[in-house]
Write a protein that holds these residues in place. Sequence first.
Motif, mmCIF file in Angstrom:
data_model
loop_
_atom_site.group_PDB
_atom_site.id
_atom_site.type_symbol
_atom_site.label_atom_id
_atom_site.label_comp_id
_atom_site.label_asym_id
_atom_site.label_seq_id
_atom_site.Cartn_x
_atom_site.Cartn_y
_atom_site.Cartn_z
ATOM 1 N N CYS A 1 0.909 -1.338 -0.049
ATOM 2 C CA CYS A 1 0.024 0.083 0.020
ATOM 3 C C CYS A 1 0.902 1.185 -0.279
ATOM 4 O O CYS A 1 1.849 1.250 0.827
ATOM 5 N N TYR B 1 1.710 -0.956 4.143
ATOM 6 C CA TYR B 1 1.436 -2.402 4.382
ATOM 7 C C TYR B 1 1.618 -3.164 3.320
ATOM 8 O O TYR B 1 1.187 -3.126 2.356
ATOM 9 N N TRP C 1 0.887 -6.707 1.594
ATOM 10 C CA TRP C 1 -0.365 -7.417 1.393
ATOM 11 C C TRP C 1 0.035 -9.007 1.586
ATOM 12 O O TRP C 1 1.234 -9.025 1.042
ATOM 13 N N THR D 1 -4.349 -10.350 -1.631
ATOM 14 C CA THR D 1 -4.212 -10.056 -2.797
ATOM 15 C C THR D 1 -4.965 -10.913 -3.676
ATOM 16 O O THR D 1 -5.946 -10.486 -4.756
ATOM 17 N N CYS E 1 -7.215 -1.310 0.790
ATOM 18 C CA CYS E 1 -5.995 -1.762 1.476
ATOM 19 C C CYS E 1 -6.670 -2.492 2.732
ATOM 20 O O CYS E 1 -7.653 -1.813 3.521
ATOM 21 N N ASN F 1 -5.477 -2.696 5.668
ATOM 22 C CA ASN F 1 -5.015 -2.037 6.723
ATOM 23 C C ASN F 1 -5.642 -0.635 7.019
ATOM 24 O O ASN F 1 -6.095 -0.269 8.008
ATOM 25 N N GLN G 1 -6.722 1.432 -3.645
ATOM 26 C CA GLN G 1 -5.498 1.161 -4.547
ATOM 27 C C GLN G 1 -5.574 0.661 -5.675
ATOM 28 O O GLN G 1 -6.983 -0.128 -6.141
#
Length: 99
Positions: free
Chosen positions: A4, A9, A11, A16, A29, A31, A36
Amino acid sequence: MPVCENCNYKWTYGQTTIEQLRLRKVMRCPNCHEKQYSTKKSQAIDVIISLVLIFTLVTVKNMDQPSLINIFLYAVGIFTVQQLVRPFITSLSNTKTTL
């Protein structure tokens, strides 16, 4: 694995894969929940992999008259391999780009 751009972060493979299987252009994201987008480079690599796999499928189809079941199984195998590799080639950006 993608990272990210907002919170750095990293992934996981599972996160993903799940986001990519949802077939959305926007990935959130896990987190920070910011939007994104796939970068142009990862989109281009994905297209190249798809074209190579389609070309090999057409080549197999034209070889010694394989049965439809063999062609179907090969296509499923190609799709599976592509989905397994995609998380490793995906990179993310905050801005939306198109190929």
